[in-house]
Structure formats: structure tokens, C-alpha cells
Design a protein around this motif. Structure first.
Motif, PDB file in Angstrom:
ATOM      1  N   LYS A 113       0.841  -1.191   0.000  1.00  0.00           N
ATOM      2  CA  LYS A 113       0.000   0.000   0.000  1.00  0.00           C
ATOM      3  C   LYS A 113       0.878   1.243   0.000  1.00  0.00           C
ATOM      4  O   LYS A 113       1.938   1.268   0.629  1.00  0.00           O
ATOM      5  CB  LYS A 113      -0.922  -0.005   1.223  1.00  0.00           C
ATOM      6  CG  LYS A 113      -1.932  -1.154   1.212  1.00  0.00           C
ATOM      7  CD  LYS A 113      -3.007  -0.980   2.283  1.00  0.00           C
ATOM      8  CE  LYS A 113      -4.089  -2.034   2.145  1.00  0.00           C
ATOM      9  NZ  LYS A 113      -5.210  -1.806   3.087  1.00  0.00           N
ATOM     10  N   THR A 135      -2.961   0.313  -4.364  1.00  0.00           N
ATOM     11  CA  THR A 135      -2.368  -0.894  -3.788  1.00  0.00           C
ATOM     12  C   THR A 135      -1.977  -1.869  -4.897  1.00  0.00           C
ATOM     13  O   THR A 135      -2.656  -1.980  -5.925  1.00  0.00           O
ATOM     14  CB  THR A 135      -3.369  -1.569  -2.833  1.00  0.00           C
ATOM     15  OG1 THR A 135      -3.681  -0.670  -1.770  1.00  0.00           O
ATOM     16  CG2 THR A 135      -2.808  -2.857  -2.244  1.00  0.00           C
ATOM     17  N   VAL A 167      -7.298  -8.215  -0.972  1.00  0.00           N
ATOM     18  CA  VAL A 167      -7.487  -7.437   0.259  1.00  0.00           C
ATOM     19  C   VAL A 167      -8.542  -8.115   1.122  1.00  0.00           C
ATOM     20  O   VAL A 167      -8.394  -8.244   2.349  1.00  0.00           O
ATOM     21  CB  VAL A 167      -7.900  -5.986  -0.072  1.00  0.00           C
ATOM     22  CG1 VAL A 167      -8.359  -5.261   1.194  1.00  0.00           C
ATOM     23  CG2 VAL A 167      -6.746  -5.236  -0.717  1.00  0.00           C
TER      24      VAL A 167
END
Length: 284
Positions: A217, A223, A246
């Protein structure tokens, strides 16, 4: 450094050290002068110049500043570093240095950033059986250098989930494993490191979590996902793919032991390895 050795017989660390020494002497600087300019002791300078120590990025930048060489030594160091990593890993490595948060899941071996020197050495020796001792040491040094991101003024936050298999897979023997677990406990004391263990009792792994992966990140960019595979690692920046991992990482955190429970398990296994080491010779 042995002056009788021709340049082609020097390893990358020795060549870097030779170049530092030659430019330092041409600038009529002592090792102490260079050390002060770069923020290191003259002993550190000596170790670098004799090829016994892989210089830090900060030292290379200090050399460029003291010598007026632009980014020459920083570039040389980067090429040494990249030469000790597989080509497919270098793009990830460059992003790792810029990340504000690093979220890692390791399925069977301790993640590279938290490996001890001896643990890493055994892994490289086993995975590169015909490599020279110098090549192995170069890879070990390059792996340890990844920790330098935590020495910056704004280090990244590292969250690691280790499957229990990482802690029970005996790499190098009981003594090596004891040292590795001791390092994990020490690293977890940092305010920038969170550590959880996924116990065997958690059952079947979450979908797509059979292989290790890392989420990087950033403060000013999306990301990125890095995932290992049979042909090496790969970076993914697709928003859909990243979002799915995620979510996977959130579920892994939910099923893992708490940080305190994880440390208790590590301490228990550490004692087992210590007892095994005291009771007999290591398995190699």
C-alpha cells in the motif's frame, strides 16, 4: 583486499569496495574523513573497501556526496543488489522500498524480510545447490538489506501472517530455527510490525491462500499485489484482483491467532527447538 587479485577475480562486493577506495584516495580523503561525511565509522568504511560488508544505501549516497559523483555509487550498489535477486523479483523490490504498508501472508517459510542470516543462508543453499559460496553470500546479504526500509525516518508498517507450517518446517536444524523464532519475537516488539500465526487448527486455508502473497500500500498510488507462483513471482495492479486479495487478507487476519496468542505459540515452539538443540546434534 588482495591487491594481487585481478579485477575479474573479485566478487561484486570487492569490486564496489575497490572503487570506493580508489576514488577516496584520488580525492585524498582518509577512511575517517569518508566515514564522517557518510555518517559511518572508519571501521565501517574499511569493511566496505575490503569487500567484507555490503554497503548500505545511505553509505553509497554518502560516498556520492563526498566524492561529487552524482549517483554513481548509489547506482553501482543498486545493480549489485538487483544482481543478487531473480529478475522477476526486482520490480517488486523497487516498490517494496516505497510502500507505506506491507501486508504479507506466508504459507510455509518465514517471509524474507523477517528471515535471519542463517535461516536465509540455508534456504539459498538448498535452492541453489550448484551456486558458489560467494554467490550464496551475495544473496543472503541482499535479503538482509531489505530490512533497511525500517531505518528510514518514515518506515513502513509491516503486517505478517505466518501459517504455523512456517514455524514447524525445520530449516537448517533446531539451532537455526531457535534463532529464527527469537528474531520473530524481537521484531514483533517494534511498533511498526504486527505478527499473527495461522494455526493448523484453523483448518482448510481461505480460497487462493495456498501460495504466499504480499499487498503493498502507498500513500499516493493504488495498492499492488505480489504473488508467488511456479515460475516466480508476479505483480498485479488490476483493481478487481487487488480488491479480492485485500478481502482474502482480512479473512486470514480474522481466522489467525491474536497477536498475543501468536507470540505465545512462537515462544512455546522456541522452547521446543532450544530443548531439541540441547539434547542432541542438529539435523542437516
Amino acid at each position: 583486499m588482495d591487491e594481487s587479485n585481478p579485477p575479474e577475480h573479485l566478487n561484486p562486493l570487492q569490486r564496489f569496495g575497490r572503487d570506493v577506495r580508489q576514488v577516496r584516495q584520488a580525492r585524498k580523503l582518509t577512511q575517517e574523513h569518508l566515514g564522517k561525511a557518510a555518517g559511518y565509522s572508519y571501521g565501517y568504511v574499511s569493511m566496505v573497501e575490503t569487500g567484507k560488508l555490503l554497503a548500505s544505501e545511505k553509505f553509497a549516497e554518502g560516498c556520492d556526496l563526498a566524492f561529487g559523483t552524482g549517483a554513481l555509487f548509489s547506482g553501482l550498489l543498486q545493480r549489485i543488489d538487483e544482481g543478487d535477486h531473480p529478475s522477476w523479483f526486482v520490480p517488486y523490490l523497487n516498490l517494496e522500498r516505497k510502500a507505506s504498508r506491507i501486508l504479507n501472508y506466508s504459507a510455509n517459510l518465514v517471509t524474507g524480510m523477517l528471515q535471519t542470516e542463517e535461516y536465509a543462508r540455508v534456504i539459498f543453499r538448498v535452492s541453489n545447490p550448484i551456486a558458489s559460496a560467494e554467490a550464496i553470500e551475495g544473496k543472503v546479504a541482499a535479503r538482509l538489506r531489505r530490512r533497511e526500509v525500517f531505518e528510514s525516518d518514515t518506515p513502513p508498517f509491516l503486517w505478517v501472517i505466518l501459517h504455523e507450517a512456517c514455524l514447524r518446517t525445520v530449516v537448517g536444524g533446531a539451532e537455526t530455527m531457535a534463532g529464527q523464532l527469537e528474531y520473530l519475537l524481537a521484531a514483533s516488539a517494534s511498533p511498526y510490525v504486527d505478527l499473527q500465526v495461522m494455526p493448523f487448527s484453523a483448518g482448510a486455508p481461505v480460497a487462493n491462500a495456498m501460495m504466499p502473497f504480499t499487498l503493498l500500500k502507498f500513500t499516493d498510488s493504488p495498492t499492488v499485489l505480489y504473488s508467488d507462483g511456479p515460475q516466480g513471482g508476479k505483480l498485479y495492479d488490476s483493481a478487481k484482483t487487488v480488491a479480492s486479495y485485500v478481502d482474502i487478507y482480512d479473512r486470514l487476519r480474522a481466522h489467525a491467532l491474536s497477536p498475543d496468542g501468536s507470540l505465545n505459540l512462537i515462544e512455546s515452539l522456541l522452547e521446543e527447538y532450544r530443548n531439541e538443540h540441547r539434547s542432541g546434534p542438529e539435523r542437516r
